[in-house]
Design a protein around this motif. Structure first.
Motif, PDB file in Angstrom:
ATOM      1  N   ALA A  41      28.703   9.468  24.266  1.00 14.06           N
ATOM      2  CA  ALA A  41      27.508  10.538  23.842  1.00 14.06           C
ATOM      3  C   ALA A  41      26.469   9.592  23.279  1.00 14.06           C
ATOM      4  O   ALA A  41      26.574   8.684  22.731  1.00 14.06           O
ATOM      5  CB  ALA A  41      28.079  11.514  22.997  1.00 14.06           C
ATOM      6  N   CYS A  82      24.302   9.189  20.354  1.00 14.46           N
ATOM      7  CA  CYS A  82      24.290   9.460  18.778  1.00 14.46           C
ATOM      8  C   CYS A  82      23.152   8.863  18.186  1.00 14.46           C
ATOM      9  O   CYS A  82      22.275   7.946  18.510  1.00 14.46           O
ATOM     10  CB  CYS A  82      25.714   8.848  18.370  1.00 14.46           C
ATOM     11  SG  CYS A  82      26.928   9.411  18.928  1.00 14.46           S
ATOM     12  N   CYS A 112      29.672   7.267  18.449  1.00 15.38           N
ATOM     13  CA  CYS A 112      30.414   8.249  19.354  1.00 15.38           C
ATOM     14  C   CYS A 112      31.858   8.226  19.104  1.00 15.38           C
ATOM     15  O   CYS A 112      32.419   7.035  19.004  1.00 15.38           O
ATOM     16  CB  CYS A 112      29.831   8.159  20.777  1.00 15.38           C
ATOM     17  SG  CYS A 112      30.599   6.791  21.251  1.00 15.38           S
ATOM     18  N   THR A 130      31.082  13.645  24.171  1.00 16.76           N
ATOM     19  CA  THR A 130      30.343  14.589  23.609  1.00 16.76           C
ATOM     20  C   THR A 130      30.314  14.539  22.060  1.00 16.76           C
ATOM     21  O   THR A 130      29.315  15.646  21.542  1.00 16.76           O
ATOM     22  CB  THR A 130      30.999  15.954  24.054  1.00 16.76           C
ATOM     23  OG1 THR A 130      32.176  15.999  23.765  1.00 16.76           O
ATOM     24  CG2 THR A 130      30.724  15.956  25.570  1.00 16.76           C
ATOM     25  N   ALA A 131      30.900  13.777  21.259  1.00 21.31           N
ATOM     26  CA  ALA A 131      31.095  13.930  19.869  1.00 21.31           C
ATOM     27  C   ALA A 131      30.652  12.736  19.091  1.00 21.31           C
ATOM     28  O   ALA A 131      30.638  11.530  19.678  1.00 21.31           O
ATOM     29  CB  ALA A 131      32.503  14.295  19.464  1.00 21.31           C
ATOM     30  N   CYS A 132      30.005  12.731  18.033  1.00 21.89           N
ATOM     31  CA  CYS A 132      29.267  11.679  17.306  1.00 21.89           C
ATOM     32  C   CYS A 132      29.846  11.836  15.718  1.00 21.89           C
ATOM     33  O   CYS A 132      30.267  12.989  15.320  1.00 21.89           O
ATOM     34  CB  CYS A 132      28.163  11.432  17.289  1.00 21.89           C
ATOM     35  SG  CYS A 132      26.850  11.411  18.845  1.00 21.89           S
ATOM     36  N   ASN A 184      28.385  17.097  18.197  1.00 32.82           N
ATOM     37  CA  ASN A 184      28.096  16.855  19.359  1.00 32.82           C
ATOM     38  C   ASN A 184      26.787  17.249  19.881  1.00 32.82           C
ATOM     39  O   ASN A 184      26.675  17.857  20.842  1.00 32.82           O
ATOM     40  CB  ASN A 184      29.219  17.560  20.211  1.00 32.82           C
ATOM     41  CG  ASN A 184      29.230  19.191  19.867  1.00 32.82           C
ATOM     42  OD1 ASN A 184      28.538  19.945  18.969  1.00 32.82           O
ATOM     43  ND2 ASN A 184      30.390  19.716  20.288  1.00 32.82           N
ATOM     44  N   ASN A 185      25.815  17.085  18.742  1.00 31.03           N
ATOM     45  CA  ASN A 185      24.496  17.125  19.140  1.00 31.03           C
ATOM     46  C   ASN A 185      23.849  15.932  18.947  1.00 31.03           C
ATOM     47  O   ASN A 185      23.666  15.269  18.026  1.00 31.03           O
ATOM     48  CB  ASN A 185      23.815  18.382  18.439  1.00 31.03           C
ATOM     49  CG  ASN A 185      22.462  18.698  18.683  1.00 31.03           C
ATOM     50  OD1 ASN A 185      21.948  18.221  19.440  1.00 31.03           O
ATOM     51  ND2 ASN A 185      21.960  19.670  18.099  1.00 31.03           N
TER      52      ASN A 185
END
Length: 714
Positions: free
Chosen positions: A52, A54, A60, A64-66, A82-83
């Motif tokens: 992802a 980050c 990361c 999808t996650a940081c 996860n943004n």
């Protein structure tokens, strides 16, 4: 019978055991194999799957996650986000809500993603490092030489050279070399004081500033240098006489004694421990004889109470010139800097040269009190002399500083012999007149009334007070008897002033109410107040004073009240109040009487009335005690004149009472004439009886002779 046989044959016993062993090893290896396969799978997935995206200061977790890096936190407060638009901000460990503690004498500093602790200015780590992470690693201690710099405004090559050497010692200092640094430092101090060079050419005031600066700085530096020393007692001696005694120990409650024969100190060890400091404590005593050269002529400032006590003890104390140092200057320092008010007093014993010198002298236990810019003066506050010998003095002080024993010369203001003669002659004459007045008021029935009773009580109080003053004021031994005399004088003089107040009140009321009915009412009113006010009021004041401060009755010079703690105001307060009231009452009375006299028959001589009124008014002022205000005017150039006026007028108070109330009273004069006539008649009768007795004896002699002649044998 049909029989069936199996084609598998049973293995031997040893083969079964081997099979079981292989199975157990396979089972034990299986979990490790699974972990290895999972790791390889994750690596394969990561290599094959994109991570992802980050933000800065984050990494990361999966596709999808940081997660923010250590020392940072996501702005919204989420741990995993996860943004890709998330923001990781720096965590301020030194601020809220964390407030990381670095311990005492240290400060916390935040940096991006981390923090560090640093000792505050003037302190450093014991290890010599520059930073640390937490309170557990805090070993901050004072930098010994950080605050010792040359005094401002002093130009001296010797002093500049000395501080250059001090600066070099500070650069080479390490905790391991503390002992050597102390020796080198004291050697430099010893050499500076032994050969001060151009320091002796400085003005006296600057020399005193330099000495105070050296003493204070030496204490601070030695306090810091002593902390790394091992436990035990250390002694340093140098050629010019400088000595240092150090003891480093853990917390305790015993007494510690430092010093040699020239200066010794005894102190409770618990006082040395700095509050909150669990390490070893330091007690140091440094004696610097050479600093006495720079302190020559330094002033001694005594607190007002000490000055007043010395003035009483020595009958006219007047400090004459600067004090002289008898002992070496000795400084004391502890681990704890808060030594301005000790729970347990420190005891010092100083050996010094003999005090048996000519002229009046006073020995003081003094300390150097620093002022602005390091300058200062000698003071005695908080120190007292316990034992004074010819060559040694013991002192006790409630604080620590630099101490010494001082010899202060003083002058004795000798009493004016003329003033003493006036006092004794005036009081002696007053005693005679007061005795005659009291006898008159007692025996002359024609004049006995409320006014006469007031005169009688006033005369008795003044007579007893003057008599006790003349006979016992200087008898200071034994101490108990002197205190008793002081208390009696306190009461008698207060009682005399109370009767003066009643005299003034009665005089004012009598002038205001000149009718017979009103005058009788005045007599009844004053008669009820006489004894409760005249004797009861002074008794209450003296009782309260004696109960609160019995030791302040009697001084070393005379049997009177001490000035310590304002005790003298137990007499001056009521006296000032009474003569202020009496002065107002007298002015009112004088105004009323003057108006009455101006309205009388004009046949009387106006000049004669004015003269008599003026004389009686002046005498009444003295009788009412208003002339005691002259005692407060004995200041400045007119002090001597006021002293003579005060002594003459007040010592003749009894004479004026006899003159105004007896000799100028027509009724009393008539009574005196009657008494004189009776005395003359009795004398004449006794003379006639004597003459007749002599005549009778003369006429009887012949008959006796003839009878003897007849009885004589032929």
């Amino acid at each position: 019978m049909l029989t069936v046989h199996s084609s598998r044959s049973n293995p031997p016993l040893g083969g079964a055991s081997c099979l079981r062993t292989m199975r157990s090893r396979y089972i034990a290896f299986l979990p490790g194999l699974c972990v290895l396969l999972m790791s390889l799978g994750a690596v394969a997935q990561k290599a094959g799957t994109p991570c992802a995206r980050c933000p800065r200061n984050a990494h990361c977790v999966n596709a999808t996650a940081c997660l923010c890096d250590p020392g940072f936190a996501e702005l919204s407060g989420k741990t995993i986000f996860n943004n890709s638009l998330g923001v990781c901000t720096d965590i301020d460990e030194c601020g809220p809500p964390f407030y990381l503690s670095c311990g005492s004498l240290a400060e916390c500093h935040n940096v991006e993603g981390s923090h560090y602790c640093e000792c505050t200015s003037g302190y450093e780590l014991f290890s010599g490092g520059t930073g640390f992470r937490s309170e557990k690693e805090n070993t901050c201690q004072a930098i010994p030489f950080s605050s010792w710099t040359p005094p401002p405004g002093v130009n001296s090559q010797s002093l500049s050279h000395f501080f250059d050497k001090v600066q070099q010692l500070s650069l080479n200092f390490t905790p391991a070399s503390a002992n050597t640094t102390i020796q080198d430092l004291l050697q430099e101090v010893d050499e500076l004081l032994e050969t001060p060079g151009d320091l002796e050419t400085l003005p006296r005031s600057q020399q005193h500033c330099v000495a105070g600066h050296l003493l204070a700085g030496l204490e601070d530096v030695l306090r810091g240098l002593s902390k790394p020393l091992p436990d035990g007692l250390l002694t340093f001696d140098y050629s010019a006489g400088t000595e240092l005694f150090l003891e480093v120990q853990a917390r305790g409650v015993r007494d510690v004694t430092l010093g040699k024969s020239y200066a010794k100190m005894q102190l409770n060890w618990d006082v040395a421990q700095e509050s909150g400091d669990l390490g070893p404590s330091v007690v140091g005593l440094v004696s610097t004889p050479g600093v006495g050269r720079l302190l020559a002529g330094a002033p001694l400032v005594l607190e007002p109470e000490t000055q007043a006590a010395l003035h009483e003890a020595h009958k006219g104390w007047l400090q004459d010139g600067a004090p002289v140092l008898l002992s070496d200057v000795t400084s004391v320092f502890l681990s704890d800097k808060a030594t301005q008010s000790l729970n347990v007093q420190a005891t010092f014993t100083f050996s010094h040269r003999s005090v048996a010198t000519s002229g009046p002298r006073q020995v003081f236990c003094a300390f150097w009190e620093r002022g602005q810019k390091g300058c200062g003066h000698w003071a005695t506050t908080g120190c007292r002399t316990v034992d004074l010998g010819d060559t040694s003095t013991t002192c006790r002080c409630s604080h620590l500083s630099s101490f010494a024993v001082l010899l202060a010369p003083y002058d004795v203001q000798e009493e004016d012999p003329v003033l003493a003669v006036v006092t004794y002659v005036g009081l002696g004459l007053s005693l005679l007149c007061l005795l005659l007045a009291a006898l008159t008021f007692l025996l002359c029935r024609a004049i006995q009334n409320t006014s006469t009773s007031l005169h009688l009580q006033l005369s008795l109080c003044l007579f007893l007070a003057h008599l006790l003053f003349l006979t016992a004021i200087d008898r200071t031994e034994p101490r108990a008897l002197c205190a008793l005399v002081a208390g009696a004088l306190h009461y008698l003089y207060l009682a005399a002033f109370a009767w003066m107040l009643l005299e003034g009140l009665h005089l004012c009321l009598a002038a205001r109410n000149l009718t017979v009915a009103n005058y009788a009412r005045v007599n009844r009113c004053v008669g009820k107040l006489m004894f409760p006010v005249g004797y009861g009021g002074p008794a209450v004041i003296v009782a309260i004073s004696a109960a609160c401060h019995p030791h302040l009755y009697g001084t070393p010079a005379r049997c009177w009240l001490h000035t310590h703690k304002g005790f003298i105001w137990t007499f001056l307060g009521p006296v000032c109040t009474i003569f202020s009231i009496n002065l107002v009452l007298f002015l009112v009375t004088f105004w009323i009487v003057r108006k009455k006299l101006s309205s009388l028959n004009s046949d009387l001589s106006t000049l004669q009335k004015t003269r008599m009124l003026t004389f009686k008014a002046t005498a009444q002022l003295c009788i009412l005690g208003c002339t005691w205000c002259l005692g407060t005017l004995q200041v400045g150039p007119a002090a001597r004149v006021m002293a003579y006026l005060f002594t003459i007028i007040n010592s003749l108070q009894g004479v004026l009472i006899f003159l105004v109330y007896c000799l100028l009273s027509q009724q009393v004069r008539e009574q005196y004439r009657k008494w004189f006539k009776k005395i003359r008649k009795s004398r004449a009768g006794s003379d006639m009886y004597t003459i007749s007795s002599k005549a009778g004896s003369d006429t009887s002699r012949p008959s006796t002779a003839s009878m003897d002649q007849h009885l004589k044998p032929q």
